[in-house]
Design a protein around this motif. Structure first.
Motif, PDB file in Angstrom:
ATOM      1  N   LEU A 176      -4.270   0.022 -10.348  1.00  0.00           N
ATOM      2  CA  LEU A 176      -4.704   0.638 -11.602  1.00  0.00           C
ATOM      3  C   LEU A 176      -4.410   2.130 -11.622  1.00  0.00           C
ATOM      4  CD1 LEU A 176      -6.711  -2.047 -11.493  1.00  0.00           C
ATOM      5  CD2 LEU A 176      -7.789  -0.814 -13.332  1.00  0.00           C
ATOM      6  N   ASP A 177      -4.617   2.773 -10.479  1.00  0.00           N
ATOM      7  CA  ASP A 177      -4.382   4.217 -10.409  1.00  0.00           C
ATOM      8  C   ASP A 177      -2.889   4.530 -10.564  1.00  0.00           C
ATOM      9  OD1 ASP A 177      -5.714   6.861  -9.801  1.00  0.00           O
ATOM     10  OD2 ASP A 177      -4.119   6.877  -8.299  1.00  0.00           O
ATOM     11  N   THR A 178      -2.031   3.670 -10.002  1.00  0.00           N
ATOM     12  CA  THR A 178      -0.589   3.867 -10.137  1.00  0.00           C
ATOM     13  C   THR A 178      -0.174   3.731 -11.606  1.00  0.00           C
ATOM     14  OG1 THR A 178      -0.240   3.005  -7.910  1.00  0.00           O
ATOM     15  CG2 THR A 178       1.664   3.027  -9.360  1.00  0.00           C
ATOM     16  N   TYR A 186      -9.560  -1.676  -2.694  1.00  0.00           N
ATOM     17  CA  TYR A 186      -8.708  -0.484  -2.671  1.00  0.00           C
ATOM     18  C   TYR A 186      -7.301  -0.804  -3.190  1.00  0.00           C
ATOM     19  CZ  TYR A 186      -6.802   3.996  -1.108  1.00  0.00           C
ATOM     20  OH  TYR A 186      -6.215   5.233  -1.077  1.00  0.00           O
ATOM     21  N   LEU A 192       2.507   1.870  -3.395  1.00  0.00           N
ATOM     22  CA  LEU A 192       1.574   2.334  -4.438  1.00  0.00           C
ATOM     23  C   LEU A 192       1.091   3.755  -4.156  1.00  0.00           C
ATOM     24  CD1 LEU A 192      -0.529  -0.940  -4.906  1.00  0.00           C
ATOM     25  CD2 LEU A 192       1.269  -0.083  -6.411  1.00  0.00           C
ATOM     26  N   CYS A 193       0.813   4.052  -2.879  1.00  0.00           N
ATOM     27  CA  CYS A 193       0.309   5.389  -2.525  1.00  0.00           C
ATOM     28  C   CYS A 193       1.366   6.462  -2.753  1.00  0.00           C
ATOM     29  CB  CYS A 193      -0.132   5.424  -1.054  1.00  0.00           C
ATOM     30  SG  CYS A 193      -1.638   4.487  -0.731  1.00  0.00           S
ATOM     31  N   PHE A 229       0.842  -1.203   0.000  1.00  0.00           N
ATOM     32  CA  PHE A 229       0.000   0.000   0.000  1.00  0.00           C
ATOM     33  C   PHE A 229       0.876   1.252   0.000  1.00  0.00           C
ATOM     34  CE2 PHE A 229      -3.863  -2.372   1.366  1.00  0.00           C
ATOM     35  CZ  PHE A 229      -4.789  -1.721   0.575  1.00  0.00           C
ATOM     36  N   ALA A 285      -2.111   4.244 -14.134  1.00  0.00           N
ATOM     37  CA  ALA A 285      -2.680   5.416 -14.833  1.00  0.00           C
ATOM     38  C   ALA A 285      -1.795   6.641 -14.616  1.00  0.00           C
ATOM     39  CB  ALA A 285      -4.099   5.685 -14.334  1.00  0.00           C
ATOM     40  N   HIS A 286      -1.256   6.775 -13.399  1.00  0.00           N
ATOM     41  CA  HIS A 286      -0.367   7.910 -13.137  1.00  0.00           C
ATOM     42  C   HIS A 286       0.925   7.790 -13.950  1.00  0.00           C
ATOM     43  CE1 HIS A 286       1.979  10.975 -11.245  1.00  0.00           C
ATOM     44  NE2 HIS A 286       2.871  10.090 -10.869  1.00  0.00           N
ATOM     45  N   ALA A 329      -7.602  -1.086  -6.919  1.00  0.00           N
ATOM     46  CA  ALA A 329      -7.817   0.249  -7.498  1.00  0.00           C
ATOM     47  C   ALA A 329      -6.516   1.053  -7.478  1.00  0.00           C
ATOM     48  CB  ALA A 329      -8.914   0.976  -6.725  1.00  0.00           C
ATOM     49  N   LEU A 330      -5.729   0.905  -6.408  1.00  0.00           N
ATOM     50  CA  LEU A 330      -4.452   1.630  -6.337  1.00  0.00           C
ATOM     51  C   LEU A 330      -3.456   1.127  -7.381  1.00  0.00           C
ATOM     52  CD1 LEU A 330      -3.772   2.107  -2.518  1.00  0.00           C
ATOM     53  CD2 LEU A 330      -4.045   3.903  -4.231  1.00  0.00           C
TER      54      LEU A 330
END
Lengths: 250, 132
Positions: free
Chosen positions: A140-142, A134, A100-101, A97, A144-145, A137-138
């Motif tokens: 995928l979001d990583t 979560y 990724l965050c 986590f 995407a970033h 989703a993180l």
């Protein structure tokens, strides 16, 4: 992301040695298989593929260092490609986590491919569905970033390997349903034996969207070498037709 | 009064670029969630948080006063309705918070907040701690 894996499987596990256009990343891909089915070897082959000329770097996340380099099909490991693969070993779900965050804080060029091996170990540590959602989703979001940082026309692909069990419990089924929702492209590695005395796997790639389903025959020699060939009965087997829409599950 | 409020809202939506037929489609597809999402947009409850890295995350202040985190890059909201009705039961396509985020993107009505890269990390991590 299915296109990278398709290229790996079509070339028999070897990374392409020439220069060519960067393939589109495509939708995120979930690689599913039982223990020892070669998921790590395929992820590693995909990493080498994505670290080719004018591409990369690649970020390879796994809980612990690989015991030995997975072997392809006789090709020598290209040190230039190997150097472009950055391994990181988050030892717990909490650390994954955190990684990724904070991925946007990492210096250097953004990866063109994000790989995670052994997702089941992280999910087992924190099995609540909302936590799993979560985490996914993180991921995928990583990716995407990273795509945003790569700029127009370039995307960061995402490929995640999940170990499946012969007899899944209700928690596994819930996680799998969740994952299949977020990962439109899937590749199943199923134990299969097309002839007497042969042991191997059937690799079934569903690229998501309207792309065709394709199958390969994967075997491992005693020295760990991976051998890949088109599925032998594909032409005459209606169940494995290229326009199949059976959903990708065995 | 309720009808007048809806008409006023419809005019506001139309003025921001959403024609009436889109509004009717929203109602047809999402039912009461569409009205609730438009309420959130009207109250300017959606904040787009971004950092110098370019990473972005949305926060939506729900009607109960609780703040939810939405990742528009992959359809995710931290609210219980998203986990239960959308992901688990597949009864709904979206929760009202995520719908409000998408509407505010189209209508360009969300609040904007710039934070440092480290602060954005903490915001994303805080979501994990709240769940735990």
């Amino acid at each position: 992301m299915a296109e990278t894996l398709r290229r790996v499987l079509t070339r028999g596990g070897a990374a392409w040695s020439g220069e060519e256009n960067t393939p589109a990343a495509g939708p995120p891909l979930l690689l599913l298989g039982t223990p020892g089915s070669g998921k790590t070897a395929l992820l590693f082959a995909a990493a080498l593929e994505a670290a080719g000329e004018g591409q990369g770097p690649v970020l390879f996340l796994t809980r612990r260092p690989l015991q030995r380099m997975p072997r392809g099909t006789g090709t020598t490991l290209d040190p230039m490609r190997l150097q472009k693969i950055r391994f990181q070993y988050p030892p717990s779900t909490r650390e994954l986590f955190r990684l990724l965050c904070s991925a946007h804080e990492a210096p250097g060029p953004a990866p063109s491919l994000l790989l995670l091996d052994g997702l089941e170990e992280y999910l087992a540590e924190d099995p609540e569905p909302q936590e799993a959602a979560y985490l996914i989703a993180l991921l995928l979001d990583t990716a995407a970033h990273f795509s945003h940082r790569l700029g127009p026309g370039r995307d960061c692909g995402l490929m995640v390997a999940l170990q499946t069990q012969e007899e899944a419990d209700s928690g596994d089924v819930l996680h799998l349903a969740l994952l299949q929702r977020y990962f439109p492209a899937q590749c199943w590695l199923q134990p299969d034996a097309p002839g007497p005395g042969e042991h191997g796997l059937r690799a079934c790639l569903e690229p998501g969207g309207l792309g065709p389903r394709t199958e390969w025959w994967v075997t491992f020699r005693s020295d760990g070498e991976m051998m890949i060939a088109p599925w032998p009965t594909q032409a005459g087997d209606p169940s494995s037709g290229k326009d199949s829409s059976s959903g990708g599950q065995p | 009064a309720r009808w007048r409020r809806r008409c006023r809202r419809a005019r506001e939506v139309r003025d921001r670029g959403l024609p009436d037929e889109y509004l009717l489609s929203l109602k047809f597809l999402f039912g009461s969630s569409a009205t609730q999402a438009l309420d959130l947009v009207d109250r300017q409850s959606i904040t787009l948080i971004s950092s110098p890295s370019g990473r972005r995350v949305y926060q939506v202040l729900g009607s109960s006063g609780k703040t939810y985190t939405c990742l528009a890059s992959c359809h995710y909201c931290s609210c219980p309705a998203f986990a239960f009705s959308v992901l688990r039961k597949s009864d709904s396509i979206l929760c009202k918070h995520l719908l409000a985020v998408y509407l505010s993107q189209v209508m360009r009505t969300c609040q904007q907040l710039s934070v440092s890269d480290k602060q954005l990390t903490d915001i994303l991590l805080m979501e994990k701690k709240q769940e735990a």
